[in-house]
Design a protein around this motif. Structure first.
Motif, short mmCIF file in Angstrom:
data_model
loop_
_atom_site.label_atom_id
_atom_site.label_comp_id
_atom_site.label_asym_id
_atom_site.label_seq_id
_atom_site.Cartn_x
_atom_site.Cartn_y
_atom_site.Cartn_z
N SER A 161 0.87 -1.16 -0.03
CA SER A 161 -0.19 -0.02 0.06
C SER A 161 0.87 1.30 -0.01
O SER A 161 0.57 2.16 -0.77
N LEU A 162 1.95 1.46 0.75
CA LEU A 162 2.92 2.43 0.62
C LEU A 162 3.63 2.64 -0.41
O LEU A 162 3.46 3.88 -1.02
N LYS A 163 3.98 1.56 -0.96
CA LYS A 163 4.29 1.63 -2.68
C LYS A 163 3.54 2.27 -3.60
O LYS A 163 3.88 3.33 -4.47
N GLU A 164 2.15 1.75 -3.62
CA GLU A 164 1.15 2.43 -4.57
C GLU A 164 1.05 3.75 -4.17
O GLU A 164 0.88 4.54 -5.14
N GLU A 165 0.98 4.05 -3.04
CA GLU A 165 0.55 5.50 -2.54
C GLU A 165 1.56 6.34 -3.03
O GLU A 165 1.46 7.62 -3.33
N ASN A 166 2.84 5.82 -2.82
CA ASN A 166 4.19 6.65 -3.37
C ASN A 166 3.98 6.97 -4.53
O ASN A 166 4.31 8.06 -5.07
N ASP A 167 3.72 5.74 -5.53
CA ASP A 167 3.83 6.16 -6.96
C ASP A 167 2.73 7.13 -7.19
O ASP A 167 2.85 7.98 -8.14
N SER A 168 1.56 7.10 -6.81
CA SER A 168 0.55 7.84 -6.96
C SER A 168 0.87 9.32 -6.84
O SER A 168 0.50 10.36 -7.49
N LEU A 169 1.35 9.58 -5.43
CA LEU A 169 1.69 10.99 -5.28
C LEU A 169 2.90 11.44 -5.85
O LEU A 169 2.74 12.81 -6.23
N ARG A 170 3.53 10.61 -6.30
CA ARG A 170 4.87 11.05 -7.42
C ARG A 170 3.97 11.60 -8.82
O ARG A 170 4.40 12.75 -9.43
N TRP A 171 3.23 10.62 -9.26
CA TRP A 171 2.38 11.22 -10.39
C TRP A 171 1.74 12.37 -10.29
O TRP A 171 1.82 13.35 -11.09
N GLN A 172 0.95 12.81 -9.08
CA GLN A 172 0.49 13.78 -8.82
C GLN A 172 1.36 14.83 -8.68
O GLN A 172 1.09 16.08 -9.25
N LEU A 173 2.47 14.82 -8.10
CA LEU A 173 3.53 15.84 -7.97
C LEU A 173 3.79 16.43 -9.34
O LEU A 173 4.23 17.52 -9.70
N ASP A 174 4.41 15.33 -10.28
CA ASP A 174 4.66 15.68 -11.58
C ASP A 174 3.64 16.43 -12.28
O ASP A 174 3.96 17.32 -13.04
N ALA A 175 2.50 16.08 -12.25
CA ALA A 175 1.23 16.64 -12.77
C ALA A 175 1.15 18.09 -12.43
O ALA A 175 0.90 19.00 -13.05
N TYR A 176 1.14 18.36 -11.16
CA TYR A 176 1.13 19.74 -10.44
C TYR A 176 2.46 20.63 -10.89
O TYR A 176 2.31 21.70 -11.19
N ARG A 177 3.47 19.73 -11.09
CA ARG A 177 4.65 20.84 -11.55
C ARG A 177 4.36 21.27 -12.86
O ARG A 177 4.44 22.41 -13.04
N ASN A 178 3.91 20.35 -13.71
CA ASN A 178 3.74 20.78 -15.05
C ASN A 178 2.58 21.86 -15.20
O ASN A 178 2.63 22.87 -15.90
N GLU A 179 1.63 21.57 -14.23
CA GLU A 179 0.53 22.79 -14.48
C GLU A 179 0.96 24.06 -13.97
O GLU A 179 0.57 25.18 -14.45
N VAL A 180 1.84 24.06 -12.95
CA VAL A 180 2.41 25.39 -12.32
C VAL A 180 3.25 25.95 -13.42
O VAL A 180 3.14 27.34 -13.66
N GLU A 181 4.11 25.12 -14.16
CA GLU A 181 4.97 25.81 -15.05
C GLU A 181 4.08 26.37 -16.59
O GLU A 181 4.48 27.40 -16.66
N LEU A 182 2.97 25.45 -16.67
CA LEU A 182 2.01 26.07 -17.79
C LEU A 182 1.46 27.38 -17.43
O LEU A 182 1.35 28.39 -18.13
N LEU A 183 0.85 27.71 -16.02
CA LEU A 183 0.21 28.56 -15.53
C LEU A 183 1.42 30.15 -15.55
O LEU A 183 0.90 30.98 -15.79
N ARG A 184 2.40 29.69 -15.24
CA ARG A 184 3.42 30.85 -15.19
C ARG A 184 3.70 31.18 -16.54
O ARG A 184 3.80 32.46 -16.84
#
Length: 630
Positions: free
Chosen positions: A407-430
């Protein structure tokens, strides 16, 4: 007379610092007045007038004001501090049976012994031989309440007062020369000396009072310590088989587990475990161990709740940041030239201030969100890099290691994907913000990004996504507008039906009135008057429909508006009228007032006044004009 002269001479001998002959009464009176003593003649008359003596002398009291606070009958308020070098000037004290003369002020004050604790008794020596107990009581009654007088045959006595502070008043009389009546006999005069006396009754009362104060202090300290002392734990019962069976049952219940473990620990610590009771204690320890799995599951549940709360907080911050971006976009659009030129200087200044404040708040929120994401990334990297072996051993011993790791590995992967997506959104907004704030540099910006095909593709994808979002928003707005239009049409149809029904009702009432007049109107109709009557009736019905007052509130507003506009013959704008009525009823709006005046054209008329920038709409009262025309 000779004896009186001798008495005065002896008094003058005591005050030997005055080198003035007794025969010169004016000089003698002046010297005594300077010392603060009322000068008395041989016959008892004053040598000088009251205006030359100390002000405030009352012969009936035999005292001079201001009086020393130690004398009885005077307020106990402490006098102002007197410098130690300044001698205390005492006054002559007149009593019924005797007179007290003060000693020379330049002489040192009478000496006294050390004050005993709780002293209420004084020693009085140097009394005249003919002084009786009544005379002594008369003199010292001025100092306070006397409880006992013990007089000796050798010209001294002991006086006991009821309170300690009265001793100080009695000591004030030390050094005075007492003279009984006006006699000059040596047995009728004497210099009294007042000093502290050590009495067993005073010491006993003082010790009792000190013991009482000590008991009260101990009682107060004990109450304070009891209040600060933590409550004692409940007593633990002794071990028995019956109590052990009850404890085993309590160990199985969740809400009684804490109390039961405390009892079990106490029994084990007392040494109740032996060969006979070992099996009972083993079963109770096993029951306590069975709660470990429950505690681990509760901990996991609380951690999930904490993660959900963090996620909710993060989503709320993202929503706030999105709204800040929308507000910033509104400010950016308003600063463009096609809209900026139409604002005044004050409006431009306010817009600039608001835009800067909004950008500062948006940057603060974006930094807070990025800090949260960095913390999450650091926690994930820590979990991946080094996981403590003791934790692994504990999880393996409890049999839940595999499930938690997966469960920790799955949660870690999902959080990493969310983090990458958020970073891309922030860059596009800038990037969008830079493009919106600098529309002139758009061409150079696109040229720099054409060299990198990946950046160009990302920009195209982002622009396509934005266009799709705008299209969806426009479709939703179109649907909402169509629904509002359809609703307005239905309301219009309903109102038209009501208007037709009211007209038919008015016409039917008119025909009934015509039939009641026995046909007079039809005859007029033949002469051509009925159509005009019908037209007038229709006009009146239309006026009634347009200007009907539907409630008592509207009637009250109608009267107030009519009075206000009648007082203002040149008319008034709707804002001025609304500000006046707002004082009477704060719930009335300007739109409501305007609708009411529009419905009554025969009473209110709207006109334009002014030229150019001062052009405004004013309402006037015209009810009396229509009345004159009728």
């Amino acid at each position: 007379m000779a004896s009186a002269a001798d008495g005065v001479g002896s008094l003058g001998a005591e005050q030997n610092h005055l080198s003035v002959p007794v025969s010169d009464h004016g000089a003698w009176a002046t010297a005594m007045n300077n010392l603060g003593i009322v000068p008395m003649g041989i016959s008892g008359q004053q040598l000088v007038s009251d205006s030359l003596c100390i002000q405030g002398f009352d012969p009936g009291l035999g005292l001079i004001a201001p009086i020393n606070p130690m004398i009885a009958g005077i307020s106990l308020v402490a006098p102002p501090p007197v410098p130690p070098d300044m001698p205390v000037i005492k006054e002559i004290i007149h009593c019924k049976s005797c007179t007290l003369f003060p000693q020379n002020p330049n002489l040192p004050p009478p000496s006294t012994r050390e004050r005993p604790p709780g002293c209420k008794t004084v020693f009085v020596g140097g009394l005249p031989e003919n002084a009786s107990e009544e005379i002594i009581r008369e003199v010292f009654d001025q100092c306070g309440e006397i409880t006992a007088i013990r007089k000796s045959k050798k010209n001294f006595c002991h006086i006991r007062f009821s309170e300690e502070f009265m001793i100080d008043k009695a000591l004030y009389l030390s050094g005075y020369r007492m003279r009984i009546g006006s006699s000059t006999d040596k047995k009728d005069s004497g210099r009294i000396h007042v000093d502290f006396a050590q009495a067993r009754d005073d010491l006993y009362e003082w010790e009792c009072k000190q013991r009482l104060l000590a008991r009260e202090e101990r009682h107060r300290r004990k109450i304070h310590e009891d209040r600060l002392r933590p409550p004692s734990p409940p007593p633990i019962m002794h071990y028995s088989e019956h109590e052990a069976a009850l404890l085993a049952e309590r160990l199985k219940e969740d809400h009684k587990f804490s109390e039961a473990t405390a009892v079990l620990f106490t029994w084990i610590d007392r040494g109740e475990v032996n060969r006979r009771t070992a099996n009972h204690f083993y079963s109770m320890i096993q029951s306590a161990n069975s709660h470990v799995r429950r505690l681990m599951s509760e901990k996991a549940q609380h951690e999930e709740e904490m993660e959900l709360a963090k996620e909710t907080f993060k989503n709320a911050l993202l929503a706030i940041l999105t709204q800040f971006e929308q507000i910033t976009a509104v400010f950016t659009a308003s600063t463009r030239q096609k809209a900026w030129d139409h604002f005044s200087k004050a409006q431009r200044k306010n817009i600039d201030i608001w835009r800067k404040q909004c950008e500062e708040l948006r940057n603060a929120h974006s930094e807070e969100i990025m800090g949260i994401r960095r913390e999450e990334e650091m926690e994930m990297s820590d979990d991946d890099s080094d996981e403590s072996p003791c934790k692994k051993m504990r999880i393996e011993e409890n049999g839940v290691c595999d499930q938690t790791q997966v469960s920790l590995k799955e949660e870690n992967d999902s959080l990493r994907w969310q983090l990458d997506a958020y970073r891309n959104e922030v860059e596009l907004l800038r990037k969008e913000q830079i493009k919106a704030s600098r529309p002139d540099d758009e061409h150079t910006h696109t040229q720099t990004h054409t060299h990198s095909p990946e950046g160009h593709i990302q920009l195209l994808q982002q622009s396509m996504h934005n266009m799709q979002q705008q299209l969806l928003n426009l479709q939703e707005q179109l649907r909402s507008k169509e629904a509002e239009l359809e609703q307005a049409r239905e309301e219009q149809r309903y109102l038209e039906g009501e208007v037709l029904a009211l007209r038919d009702k008015l016409l039917s009432n008119h025909f009934e009135a015509v039939e009641g007049t026995n046909g007079e109107v039809p005859d007029k109709g033949i002469n051509g008057c009925v159509p005009s009557l019908y037209q007038a009736r229709e006009r009146r019905s239309e006026a009634i429909m347009r200007g009907a007052v539907t409630s008592e509130k509207e009637a009250l507003l109608l009267g107030i508006i009519s009075t206000f506009l009648h007082v203002h013959p040149f008319g008034a704008n709707i804002e001025y009228l609304w500000s006046y009525i707002q004082r009477l009823d704060s719930k009335v709006s300007a739109v409501e007032l305007e609708h009411l005046m529009v419905r009554l054209p025969n009473m209110f008329r709207q006109e334009l006044s002014g030229v150019g920038a001062t052009l405004e709409k004013r309402w006037k009262f015209c009810g009396f004009d229509n009345l004159d025309s009728v």
